[in-house]
Write a protein that holds these residues in place. Structure first.
Motif, PDB file in Angstrom:
ATOM      1  N   GLU A  73       0.836  -1.205   0.000  1.00 26.38           N
ATOM      2  CA  GLU A  73       0.000   0.000   0.000  1.00 26.38           C
ATOM      3  C   GLU A  73       0.870   1.254   0.000  1.00 26.38           C
ATOM      4  OE1 GLU A  73      -2.929   2.759  -0.012  1.00 26.38           O
ATOM      5  OE2 GLU A  73      -3.110   0.620  -0.417  1.00 26.38           O
ATOM      6  N   TYR A  74       1.923   1.244   0.803  1.00 31.33           N
ATOM      7  CA  TYR A  74       2.847   2.382   0.839  1.00 31.33           C
ATOM      8  C   TYR A  74       3.497   2.580  -0.528  1.00 31.33           C
ATOM      9  CZ  TYR A  74       7.069   5.065   1.782  1.00 31.33           C
ATOM     10  OH  TYR A  74       8.068   5.993   1.727  1.00 31.33           O
ATOM     11  N   GLU A  75       3.951   1.493  -1.150  1.00 29.59           N
ATOM     12  CA  GLU A  75       4.594   1.596  -2.461  1.00 29.59           C
ATOM     13  C   GLU A  75       3.613   2.102  -3.513  1.00 29.59           C
ATOM     14  OE1 GLU A  75       6.191  -2.341  -2.925  1.00 29.59           O
ATOM     15  OE2 GLU A  75       8.052  -1.804  -1.884  1.00 29.59           O
ATOM     16  N   ARG A  76       2.343   1.678  -3.449  1.00 30.28           N
ATOM     17  CA  ARG A  76       1.330   2.172  -4.380  1.00 30.28           C
ATOM     18  C   ARG A  76       1.113   3.671  -4.214  1.00 30.28           C
ATOM     19  NH1 ARG A  76      -1.258  -2.610  -3.853  1.00 30.28           N
ATOM     20  NH2 ARG A  76      -2.390  -1.976  -1.999  1.00 30.28           N
ATOM     21  N   ARG A  77       1.028   4.122  -2.969  1.00 24.63           N
ATOM     22  CA  ARG A  77       0.843   5.551  -2.706  1.00 24.63           C
ATOM     23  C   ARG A  77       2.011   6.363  -3.218  1.00 24.63           C
ATOM     24  NH1 ARG A  77      -0.598   5.268   3.175  1.00 24.63           N
ATOM     25  NH2 ARG A  77       1.631   5.392   3.173  1.00 24.63           N
ATOM     26  N   VAL A  78       3.232   5.892  -2.996  1.00 24.62           N
ATOM     27  CA  VAL A  78       4.417   6.600  -3.465  1.00 24.62           C
ATOM     28  C   VAL A  78       4.428   6.656  -4.986  1.00 24.62           C
ATOM     29  CG1 VAL A  78       6.941   6.466  -3.615  1.00 24.62           C
ATOM     30  CG2 VAL A  78       5.810   6.132  -1.418  1.00 24.62           C
ATOM     31  N   ALA A  79       4.079   5.555  -5.637  1.00 22.64           N
ATOM     32  CA  ALA A  79       4.042   5.531  -7.105  1.00 22.64           C
ATOM     33  C   ALA A  79       2.974   6.485  -7.633  1.00 22.64           C
ATOM     34  CB  ALA A  79       3.786   4.117  -7.601  1.00 22.64           C
ATOM     35  N   ASP A  80       1.811   6.513  -6.990  1.00 22.92           N
ATOM     36  CA  ASP A  80       0.748   7.429  -7.412  1.00 22.92           C
ATOM     37  C   ASP A  80       1.182   8.887  -7.251  1.00 22.92           C
ATOM     38  OD1 ASP A  80      -0.832   5.270  -8.017  1.00 22.92           O
ATOM     39  OD2 ASP A  80      -2.058   5.415  -6.183  1.00 22.92           O
ATOM     40  N   ALA A  83       4.254   9.981  -7.293  1.00 23.33           N
ATOM     41  CA  ALA A  83       5.282  10.257  -8.292  1.00 23.33           C
ATOM     42  C   ALA A  83       4.650  10.530  -9.651  1.00 23.33           C
ATOM     43  CB  ALA A  83       6.262   9.092  -8.380  1.00 23.33           C
ATOM     44  N   ARG A  84       3.638   9.745 -10.018  1.00 25.41           N
ATOM     45  CA  ARG A  84       2.950   9.975 -11.291  1.00 25.41           C
ATOM     46  C   ARG A  84       2.247  11.324 -11.296  1.00 25.41           C
ATOM     47  NH1 ARG A  84       2.180   4.397 -11.131  1.00 25.41           N
ATOM     48  NH2 ARG A  84       0.199   4.540 -10.012  1.00 25.41           N
ATOM     49  N   ALA A  85       1.642  11.684 -10.180  1.00 30.92           N
ATOM     50  CA  ALA A  85       0.958  12.978 -10.090  1.00 30.92           C
ATOM     51  C   ALA A  85       1.965  14.123 -10.211  1.00 30.92           C
ATOM     52  CB  ALA A  85       0.192  13.080  -8.781  1.00 30.92           C
ATOM     53  N   ASP A  86       3.127  13.962  -9.577  1.00 32.43           N
ATOM     54  CA  ASP A  86       4.169  14.987  -9.672  1.00 32.43           C
ATOM     55  C   ASP A  86       4.684  15.115 -11.099  1.00 32.43           C
ATOM     56  OD1 ASP A  86       3.916  15.537  -7.003  1.00 32.43           O
ATOM     57  OD2 ASP A  86       5.707  14.398  -6.394  1.00 32.43           O
ATOM     58  N   GLU A  87       4.855  13.967 -11.774  1.00 35.40           N
ATOM     59  CA  GLU A  87       5.316  13.994 -13.168  1.00 35.40           C
ATOM     60  C   GLU A  87       4.284  14.678 -14.060  1.00 35.40           C
ATOM     61  OE1 GLU A  87       6.206  10.020 -14.375  1.00 35.40           O
ATOM     62  OE2 GLU A  87       7.906   9.846 -13.002  1.00 35.40           O
ATOM     63  N   HIS A 147       2.071  16.863 -13.166  1.00 31.11           N
ATOM     64  CA  HIS A 147       2.059  18.287 -12.831  1.00 31.11           C
ATOM     65  C   HIS A 147       3.259  18.997 -13.451  1.00 31.11           C
ATOM     66  CE1 HIS A 147       1.264  21.926 -10.618  1.00 31.11           C
ATOM     67  NE2 HIS A 147       2.498  21.913 -10.146  1.00 31.11           N
ATOM     68  N   ALA A 148       4.428  18.356 -13.379  1.00 33.34           N
ATOM     69  CA  ALA A 148       5.636  18.953 -13.952  1.00 33.34           C
ATOM     70  C   ALA A 148       5.529  19.034 -15.471  1.00 33.34           C
ATOM     71  CB  ALA A 148       6.865  18.150 -13.552  1.00 33.34           C
ATOM     72  N   ALA A 149       4.962  18.020 -16.097  1.00 34.77           N
ATOM     73  CA  ALA A 149       4.801  18.031 -17.554  1.00 34.77           C
ATOM     74  C   ALA A 149       3.841  19.138 -17.967  1.00 34.77           C
ATOM     75  CB  ALA A 149       4.299  16.680 -18.045  1.00 34.77           C
ATOM     76  N   GLY A 150       2.811  19.367 -17.196  1.00 34.27           N
ATOM     77  CA  GLY A 150       1.852  20.426 -17.495  1.00 34.27           C
ATOM     78  C   GLY A 150       2.472  21.798 -17.315  1.00 34.27           C
ATOM     79  N   ALA A 151       3.373  21.945 -16.385  1.00 34.28           N
ATOM     80  CA  ALA A 151       4.006  23.246 -16.129  1.00 34.28           C
ATOM     81  C   ALA A 151       5.068  23.566 -17.175  1.00 34.28           C
ATOM     82  CB  ALA A 151       4.659  23.246 -14.743  1.00 34.28           C
ATOM     83  N   GLU A 152       5.620  22.524 -17.809  1.00 32.55           N
ATOM     84  CA  GLU A 152       6.673  22.757 -18.789  1.00 32.55           C
ATOM     85  C   GLU A 152       6.133  23.151 -20.171  1.00 32.55           C
ATOM     86  OE1 GLU A 152       8.989  19.187 -18.832  1.00 32.55           O
ATOM     87  OE2 GLU A 152       9.719  19.464 -16.792  1.00 32.55           O
ATOM     88  N   GLU A 153       4.854  22.888 -20.422  1.00 32.09           N
ATOM     89  CA  GLU A 153       4.300  23.253 -21.727  1.00 32.09           C
ATOM     90  C   GLU A 153       4.247  24.778 -21.842  1.00 32.09           C
ATOM     91  OE1 GLU A 153       0.513  21.443 -22.232  1.00 32.09           O
ATOM     92  OE2 GLU A 153       1.292  19.421 -21.950  1.00 32.09           O
ATOM     93  N   PRO A 154       4.545  25.289 -23.038  1.00 31.96           N
ATOM     94  CA  PRO A 154       4.502  26.740 -23.222  1.00 31.96           C
ATOM     95  C   PRO A 154       3.066  27.252 -23.097  1.00 31.96           C
ATOM     96  CG  PRO A 154       4.927  25.621 -25.301  1.00 31.96           C
ATOM     97  CD  PRO A 154       4.951  24.588 -24.231  1.00 31.96           C
ATOM     98  N   VAL A 155       2.962  28.442 -22.616  1.00 33.25           N
ATOM     99  CA  VAL A 155       1.656  29.076 -22.458  1.00 33.25           C
ATOM    100  C   VAL A 155       1.178  29.543 -23.813  1.00 33.25           C
ATOM    101  CG1 VAL A 155       0.394  30.939 -21.349  1.00 33.25           C
ATOM    102  CG2 VAL A 155       2.293  29.807 -20.125  1.00 33.25           C
ATOM    103  N   LYS A 156      -0.065  29.178 -24.211  1.00 34.16           N
ATOM    104  CA  LYS A 156      -0.609  29.564 -25.507  1.00 34.16           C
ATOM    105  C   LYS A 156      -1.364  30.853 -25.328  1.00 34.16           C
ATOM    106  CE  LYS A 156      -0.988  24.817 -27.015  1.00 34.16           C
ATOM    107  NZ  LYS A 156      -1.880  23.743 -27.443  1.00 34.16           N
ATOM    108  N   SER A 157      -1.167  31.775 -26.283  1.00 39.88           N
ATOM    109  CA  SER A 157      -1.879  33.044 -26.187  1.00 39.88           C
ATOM    110  C   SER A 157      -3.046  33.128 -27.100  1.00 39.88           C
ATOM    111  CB  SER A 157      -1.012  34.245 -26.468  1.00 39.88           C
ATOM    112  OG  SER A 157       0.220  33.984 -26.978  1.00 39.88           O
TER     113      SER A 157
END
Length: 127
Positions: A102-109, A111-115, A117-127
């Motif tokens: 259960e702990y490993e599942r939570r950590v993996a989840d 990590a995926r959420a952080d990835e 979020h990071a992928a969404g923040a790296e996309e250029p802002v469209k005007s």
């Protein structure tokens, strides 16, 4: 809880159990056949040291698994009764493994959420 907490408990439980069997055999030779006093002394000192390490790891596991005092006491004392530690280790491992998974599942989840979020923040802002 991390898998390493369970792993180090399991290793020390098995090592302590084997050393207790070796110590029991040495005691039979020492008191039954009046031989091997020096070997018995070394084995008893080694088992004592390893048992202290076992106590630390078992206590740590018990605290992280939130065991009641009676259960913790039983696990701690199992390293002093020949053969019992083998059975207790197997039972505890089966009981704690779902907590580790259960702990490993939570950590993996997370990590995926952080990835994501990071992928969404790296996309250029469209005007």
């Amino acid at each position: 809880m991390k898998r390493s907490v369970l792993t180090r408990y399991r290793v020390m439980a098995l090592v302590t159990a084997v050393m207790l069997l070796v110590l029991s055999t040495c005691m039979v030779f020492k008191y039954g056949f009046d031989t091997g006093a020096d070997v018995t002394f070394v084995v008893s000192q080694t088992h004592g040291l390893l048992y202290i390490i076992y106590l630390i790891f078992a206590f740590d596991l018990g605290q992280k698994a939130r065991w009641k005092f009676g259960k913790l006491l039983w696990v701690l004392l199992s390293g002093t009764i020949p053969f019992v530690a083998f059975f207790v280790e197997r039972r505890i491992s089966a009981e704690v493994t779902p907590l580790v998974e259960e702990y490993e599942r939570r950590v993996a989840d997370e990590a995926r959420a952080d990835e994501a979020h990071a992928a969404g923040a790296e996309e250029p802002v469209k005007s």
